[in-house]
Scaffold this active site. Structure first.
Site, short mmCIF file in Angstrom:
data_model
loop_
_atom_site.label_atom_id
_atom_site.label_comp_id
_atom_site.label_asym_id
_atom_site.label_seq_id
_atom_site.Cartn_x
_atom_site.Cartn_y
_atom_site.Cartn_z
CB CYS A 194 -0.88 0.19 -0.05
SG CYS A 194 -1.99 -1.00 0.73
CB CYS A 374 -3.06 -5.59 -0.02
SG CYS A 374 -3.88 -4.03 0.20
C1 LIG Z 1 -1.89 4.98 3.14
C2 LIG Z 1 -0.91 3.87 2.92
C3 LIG Z 1 -1.22 2.59 3.31
C4 LIG Z 1 -0.33 1.55 3.10
N1 LIG Z 1 -0.66 0.30 3.55
C5 LIG Z 1 0.22 -0.71 3.41
C6 LIG Z 1 -0.06 -1.99 3.97
O1 LIG Z 1 -1.10 -2.21 4.61
N2 LIG Z 1 0.84 -2.99 3.80
C7 LIG Z 1 2.03 -2.78 3.13
O2 LIG Z 1 2.82 -3.70 3.03
N3 LIG Z 1 2.31 -1.56 2.58
C8 LIG Z 1 1.46 -0.53 2.71
N4 LIG Z 1 1.76 0.71 2.20
C9 LIG Z 1 2.88 0.86 1.23
C10 LIG Z 1 4.28 0.95 1.85
O3 LIG Z 1 4.33 1.94 2.82
C11 LIG Z 1 5.27 1.22 0.75
O4 LIG Z 1 5.06 0.30 -0.30
C12 LIG Z 1 6.71 1.08 1.25
O5 LIG Z 1 6.98 2.06 2.21
C13 LIG Z 1 7.68 1.19 0.07
O6 LIG Z 1 9.01 1.21 0.53
P1 LIG Z 1 10.13 1.96 -0.33
O7 LIG Z 1 11.39 1.78 0.41
O8 LIG Z 1 10.06 1.53 -1.74
O9 LIG Z 1 9.68 3.49 -0.31
P2 LIG Z 1 9.51 4.45 0.93
O10 LIG Z 1 9.32 3.68 2.18
O11 LIG Z 1 8.44 5.43 0.56
O12 LIG Z 1 10.91 5.21 1.05
C14 LIG Z 1 11.47 6.00 0.03
C15 LIG Z 1 12.53 6.89 0.67
O13 LIG Z 1 13.33 7.47 -0.35
C16 LIG Z 1 13.63 8.80 0.03
N5 LIG Z 1 13.96 9.55 -1.17
C17 LIG Z 1 13.12 9.97 -2.14
N6 LIG Z 1 13.82 10.67 -3.08
C18 LIG Z 1 15.11 10.65 -2.68
C19 LIG Z 1 16.31 11.20 -3.22
N7 LIG Z 1 16.30 11.91 -4.37
N8 LIG Z 1 17.48 11.02 -2.55
C20 LIG Z 1 17.50 10.31 -1.40
N9 LIG Z 1 16.40 9.77 -0.83
C21 LIG Z 1 15.22 9.95 -1.46
C22 LIG Z 1 12.36 9.27 0.73
O14 LIG Z 1 12.63 10.38 1.56
C23 LIG Z 1 11.93 8.03 1.49
O15 LIG Z 1 12.45 8.00 2.80
C24 LIG Z 1 0.92 1.79 2.45
C25 LIG Z 1 1.25 3.11 2.08
C26 LIG Z 1 0.36 4.13 2.31
C27 LIG Z 1 0.76 5.54 1.94
#
Ligand SMILES: Cc1cc2nc3c(=O)[nH]c(=O)nc-3n(C[C@H](O)[C@H](O)[C@H](O)COP(=O)(O)OP(=O)(O)OC[C@H]3O[C@@H](n4cnc5c(N)ncnc54)[C@H](O)[C@@H]3O)c2cc1C
Length: 446
Positions: A194, A374
């Protein structure tokens, strides 16, 4: 388990009680070799959503999810927590309650990927063999890459960071205790999750300080390593105007490299003048940490590009070398802004392509266009809702100008999106607003 996680788990307990009993393989039950049709690595936004889709399609225990954490956070809410509008408990659910009941949860973490052998090894030493794999490990927060930052976050109540559940509760306390002086907000020299979040907290702080009568004695600065305030022209222009109107200083191409909390100093390098630095005094410092793909992924060069991200085709999220591997979300190298909204947009395309690969059918025509969104929260009741594609072209859902600050989009962010996430996206139903965009624009446009 950290004491914070214990508290959150306690807060989640009532919620969990209502969750049906589900398949959970504890490490004592598991031994050495698990085989599955689809392995999902990571149970965050992308992993959970895709596991839900394929668990219901493939049937009980055909999908294995590896995820080490007990608590699943709705991270987009962290911005509101930092502003005192929500609590950390509001953003948390027990992992057991959000992972699909038809999938087998291996509560462990992948320690090594072996894509040539179609297997992974977990930290506990188990091997999981797969026919297909979806990598969804998100981003790693590298607070340690800024000298003194972890120490400052641990010891200095004026240093905060919305990006981790470990620190997000510090932000609102820092705002409440602020007595005036420089308030500094940073954006690191790496891709982040984000890209708007490092400045949303600043606009909220600015309004908070006006409300409590401390704005006149404060000096707000946004120090970003980027050369622009935001990557999309339309929204960048609106945000620059906002900063001007609200007296916020924007410093481009400055990268935080050191925090000296004993002397209340933040040191920045000038990215365009190698070797030169500037030291700024702070009374409040909100730091966005450098981020990267998790080390376990980066070190597997078969799977990654030079920067360490999962190397996928940007139109269908299939791995460029291993056709039975797909990726979703923040850990991939698709050149779009990393958000949960982008993950939603990727879900529908991956579902179609992965299903075709599994069935040995030709790939469908559906393509991911880089859609991301965003909600740029600009205070306690206003938001600019940025939505755009790979080319940085706005892809706005509503038939009004989303580049203007509005209460309606703030309301969506605060009151509607969390439910859409918990009930629509994590259950595998929500694939982004494309269909609403078409309807609201009478079928015109993309
Ligand atoms: C402050 C903040 C504000 C945000 N605001 C927004 C917003 O307004 N709108 C929006 O759309 N997005 C927003 N986001 C971004 C959004 O949260 C992420 O882009 C989204 O969660 C990404 O999803 P993901 O599945 O790629 O990763 P994540 O949701 O981070 O999940 C990754 C997972 O992988 C697991 N993992 C890591 N390593 C391993 C491993 N070796 N083995 C097994 N599991 C593992 C972790 O434990 C975690 O559960 C924001 C994020 C933050 C921090």
């Amino acid at each position: 388990m950290k004491s914070l996680d214990r508290c959150i788990l306690h807060a989640c307990r009532l919620h969990t009680l209502s969750v049906q009993s589900r398949s959970f393989a504890s490490t004592s039950e598991l031994r050495k070799n698990i085989k599955c049709d689809l392995l999902v690595v990571g149970g965050g936004a992308g992993g959970c959503a895709m596991a839900a889709k394929f668990a219901s399609k493939l049937g009980k225990n055909k999908v294995v999810i590896v995820e080490p954490k007990d608590v699943h956070y709705y991270q987009p809410m962290f911005t509101l927590i930092g502003g005192g509008m929500k609590t950390l408990a509001d953003s948390a659910r027990s992992m057991a309650s959000v992972l699909p009941s038809k999938a087998q949860w291996v509560k462990d973490e992948v320690a090594q990927f072996s894509p040539k052998l179609n297997s992974v090894t977990t930290k506990n030493g188990d091997t999981i063999e797969y026919n297909f794999m979806l990598v969804a490990v998100g981003l790693q927060l590298n607070y340690d890459k800024v000298k003194g930052l972890e120490d400052a976050l641990a010891k200095d109540p004026r240093v905060c960071s919305n990006f981790s559940p470990q620190y997000v509760d510090k932000t609102f306390k820092a705002l409440q205790n602020f007595q005036g002086g420089p308030a500094i907000f940073t954006f690191p020299n790496t891709p982040v999750k984000c890209a708007g979040a490092p400045q949303k907290v600043m606009y909220i702080t600015e309004e908070f300080l006006r409300k409590v009568g401390k704005r006149d004695v404060s000096d707000i600065k946004y120090c970003t390593s980027l050369g622009v305030i935001f990557g999309v022209k339309k929204y960048a222009a609106a945000l620059l105007e906002l900063c001007k109107k609200r007296g916020i200083e924007v410093n481009l191409r400055q990268n935080l490299i050191k925090v000296k909390h004993e002397t209340s100093e933040a040191v920045f390098e000038y990215l365009d003048k190698p070797g030169e630095t500037i030291t700024l005094k702070y009374s409040l410092l909100h730091a966005t940490p450098p981020m990267s793909a998790p080390d376990v992924l980066s070190k597997c060069s078969d799977l990654t590009d030079k920067a360490g991200y999962l190397d996928v085709n940007k139109t269908n999220l299939q791995h460029v070398k291993f056709p039975n591997v797909f990726g979703i979300g923040d850990c991939t190298n698709v050149p779009t802004s990393k958000t949960a909204a982008a993950v939603a947009g990727q879900c529908g395309v991956i579902k179609k392509h992965l299903a075709a690969v599994m069935a040995g059918k030709p790939l469908p025509s559906a393509e991911y266009d880089g859609y991301t969104s965003c909600p740029l929260v600009t205070g306690y009741s206003s938001c600019i809702l940025a939505e755009f594609d790979y080319d940085g072209q706005p892809l706005e859902t509503f038939p009004f100008n989303q580049g203007k600050e509005r209460w309606s989009t703030f309301f969506m962010k605060k009151a509607i999106m969390p439910d859409l996430y918990w009930h629509g996206m994590l259950n595998g139903y929500w694939e982004g607003p494309k269909i609403f965009r078409k309807i609201l624009h009478f079928g015109m446009g993309k």
